[in-house]
Design a protein around this motif. Sequence first.
Motif, PDB file in Angstrom:
ATOM      1  N   LEU A  48      -2.135   6.840 -10.386  1.00  0.00           N
ATOM      2  CA  LEU A  48      -2.935   7.275  -9.245  1.00  0.00           C
ATOM      3  C   LEU A  48      -3.912   8.351  -9.678  1.00  0.00           C
ATOM      4  O   LEU A  48      -3.504   9.440 -10.078  1.00  0.00           O
ATOM      5  CB  LEU A  48      -2.028   7.815  -8.139  1.00  0.00           C
ATOM      6  CG  LEU A  48      -0.938   6.866  -7.640  1.00  0.00           C
ATOM      7  CD1 LEU A  48      -0.018   7.594  -6.682  1.00  0.00           C
ATOM      8  CD2 LEU A  48      -1.559   5.654  -6.982  1.00  0.00           C
ATOM      9  N   PRO A  77      -0.566  12.797  -2.435  1.00  0.00           N
ATOM     10  CA  PRO A  77      -1.583  12.047  -3.185  1.00  0.00           C
ATOM     11  C   PRO A  77      -1.563  12.327  -4.687  1.00  0.00           C
ATOM     12  O   PRO A  77      -2.122  11.542  -5.450  1.00  0.00           O
ATOM     13  CB  PRO A  77      -2.901  12.510  -2.553  1.00  0.00           C
ATOM     14  CG  PRO A  77      -2.596  13.830  -1.933  1.00  0.00           C
ATOM     15  CD  PRO A  77      -1.173  13.752  -1.480  1.00  0.00           C
ATOM     16  N   ARG A 109       4.933   0.536  -3.765  1.00  0.00           N
ATOM     17  CA  ARG A 109       3.969   1.412  -3.109  1.00  0.00           C
ATOM     18  C   ARG A 109       2.717   0.658  -2.689  1.00  0.00           C
ATOM     19  O   ARG A 109       2.163  -0.133  -3.453  1.00  0.00           O
ATOM     20  CB  ARG A 109       3.572   2.542  -4.073  1.00  0.00           C
ATOM     21  CG  ARG A 109       2.600   3.560  -3.500  1.00  0.00           C
ATOM     22  CD  ARG A 109       2.147   4.521  -4.567  1.00  0.00           C
ATOM     23  NE  ARG A 109       1.308   5.585  -4.022  1.00  0.00           N
ATOM     24  CZ  ARG A 109      -0.002   5.454  -3.763  1.00  0.00           C
ATOM     25  NH1 ARG A 109      -0.615   4.303  -4.037  1.00  0.00           N
ATOM     26  NH2 ARG A 109      -0.691   6.455  -3.262  1.00  0.00           N
ATOM     27  N   ASP A 111       0.452   2.788  -0.418  1.00  0.00           N
ATOM     28  CA  ASP A 111      -0.319   4.025  -0.442  1.00  0.00           C
ATOM     29  C   ASP A 111       0.601   5.173  -0.054  1.00  0.00           C
ATOM     30  O   ASP A 111       1.823   4.984   0.043  1.00  0.00           O
ATOM     31  CB  ASP A 111      -1.556   3.947   0.475  1.00  0.00           C
ATOM     32  CG  ASP A 111      -1.209   3.583   1.917  1.00  0.00           C
ATOM     33  OD1 ASP A 111      -0.089   3.905   2.371  1.00  0.00           O
ATOM     34  OD2 ASP A 111      -2.049   2.978   2.607  1.00  0.00           O
ATOM     35  N   GLU A 112       0.030   6.355   0.189  1.00  0.00           N
ATOM     36  CA  GLU A 112       0.860   7.526   0.498  1.00  0.00           C
ATOM     37  C   GLU A 112       1.653   7.366   1.791  1.00  0.00           C
ATOM     38  O   GLU A 112       2.713   7.959   1.958  1.00  0.00           O
ATOM     39  CB  GLU A 112      -0.009   8.786   0.608  1.00  0.00           C
ATOM     40  CG  GLU A 112      -0.530   9.313  -0.706  1.00  0.00           C
ATOM     41  CD  GLU A 112      -1.798   8.606  -1.165  1.00  0.00           C
ATOM     42  OE1 GLU A 112      -2.373   7.820  -0.362  1.00  0.00           O
ATOM     43  OE2 GLU A 112      -2.217   8.835  -2.304  1.00  0.00           O
ATOM     44  N   HIS A 115       5.357   3.080   1.719  1.00  0.00           N
ATOM     45  CA  HIS A 115       6.059   2.800   0.480  1.00  0.00           C
ATOM     46  C   HIS A 115       7.569   2.833   0.723  1.00  0.00           C
ATOM     47  O   HIS A 115       8.051   3.455   1.664  1.00  0.00           O
ATOM     48  CB  HIS A 115       5.694   3.806  -0.617  1.00  0.00           C
ATOM     49  CG  HIS A 115       5.743   5.241  -0.169  1.00  0.00           C
ATOM     50  ND1 HIS A 115       4.625   5.962   0.150  1.00  0.00           N
ATOM     51  CD2 HIS A 115       6.780   6.087   0.030  1.00  0.00           C
ATOM     52  CE1 HIS A 115       4.961   7.180   0.519  1.00  0.00           C
ATOM     53  NE2 HIS A 115       6.275   7.279   0.444  1.00  0.00           N
ATOM     54  N   THR A 195      -1.074  -5.584   3.346  1.00  0.00           N
ATOM     55  CA  THR A 195      -2.378  -5.101   3.806  1.00  0.00           C
ATOM     56  C   THR A 195      -2.689  -5.595   5.204  1.00  0.00           C
ATOM     57  O   THR A 195      -3.458  -4.968   5.934  1.00  0.00           O
ATOM     58  CB  THR A 195      -3.482  -5.535   2.839  1.00  0.00           C
ATOM     59  OG1 THR A 195      -3.430  -6.955   2.664  1.00  0.00           O
ATOM     60  CG2 THR A 195      -3.294  -4.871   1.487  1.00  0.00           C
ATOM     61  N   GLY A 200      -5.689  -1.162   3.894  1.00  0.00           N
ATOM     62  CA  GLY A 200      -5.933  -0.939   2.479  1.00  0.00           C
ATOM     63  C   GLY A 200      -6.412  -2.198   1.787  1.00  0.00           C
ATOM     64  O   GLY A 200      -6.582  -3.252   2.399  1.00  0.00           O
ATOM     65  N   THR A 202      -5.682  -2.422  -2.067  1.00  0.00           N
ATOM     66  CA  THR A 202      -5.192  -2.429  -3.445  1.00  0.00           C
ATOM     67  C   THR A 202      -3.989  -3.328  -3.646  1.00  0.00           C
ATOM     68  O   THR A 202      -3.707  -3.752  -4.764  1.00  0.00           O
ATOM     69  CB  THR A 202      -4.805  -1.009  -3.882  1.00  0.00           C
ATOM     70  OG1 THR A 202      -3.783  -0.512  -3.014  1.00  0.00           O
ATOM     71  CG2 THR A 202      -6.007  -0.086  -3.829  1.00  0.00           C
TER      72      THR A 202
END
Length: 228
Positions: A48, A77, A109, A111-112, A115, A195, A200, A202
């Motif tokens: 990250l 983050p 994960r 994102d923050e 997860h 997603t 998001g 990713t």
Amino acid sequence: VTWQDGWPLVGEVDLELADLPWELTAPQPSPVRDDFDAAELQPFWISLRDRPAELVDAKERDGWLTLRARGGSLDEPDVVFVGRRQQHLAFAARTLVDAGAGSGGLAVRLDERNHYAVESTPDGTVRVVARIGTVRAVVAERALPAGPLVLSVRTGPAPEPHDSRKGPDSLVFAVGTPDGATSDLASLDGRYLSTEVAGGFTGRVVGLYAAEGTVCFDWFDYEPLPLP
């Protein structure tokens, strides 16, 4: 592409590929196991934002990857995290972790804010933590003798009933001892790490992290599974 009056203008496309001055070779598939024997991480590992050498070290402990925490958890983050992308609809991942000097483990994960993780602590406590949006909860916990443990996650079928409110899969977290004994801890709905639900772009990444202190990892396995 050429520029005219500040605007890009796409030109004709040449359908004939000119001979290249180097040989084209197919990429080699990533290995199932990384034993962390090399001094540098292999190219499929991603992190990250940054990867400071003093926090992610494959040299200090021979044959182990050493992670030093920065930040308090996967919610931050700047968490120290190295992972590889989920490349298959169904997969299994395992790692042997020594958390004798910190807390950390294996995470899936997005994102923050989205997860799941199975985390080991110095006293042998293993817990499964879920973060979904603004909610963070410990969904399972078990006390084991202190020492290295095998943490794992695998995909399973979507929870029943299988409809638009569920899926696309479940994520089953487990803990094992080095002698091979394994016990499931929790099965979590995979839609919250998609997603379509969480947003998001990713996609999922499965990997290793340190939440407190120093955490070491002897090896990491990732392999595809047959679809359920």
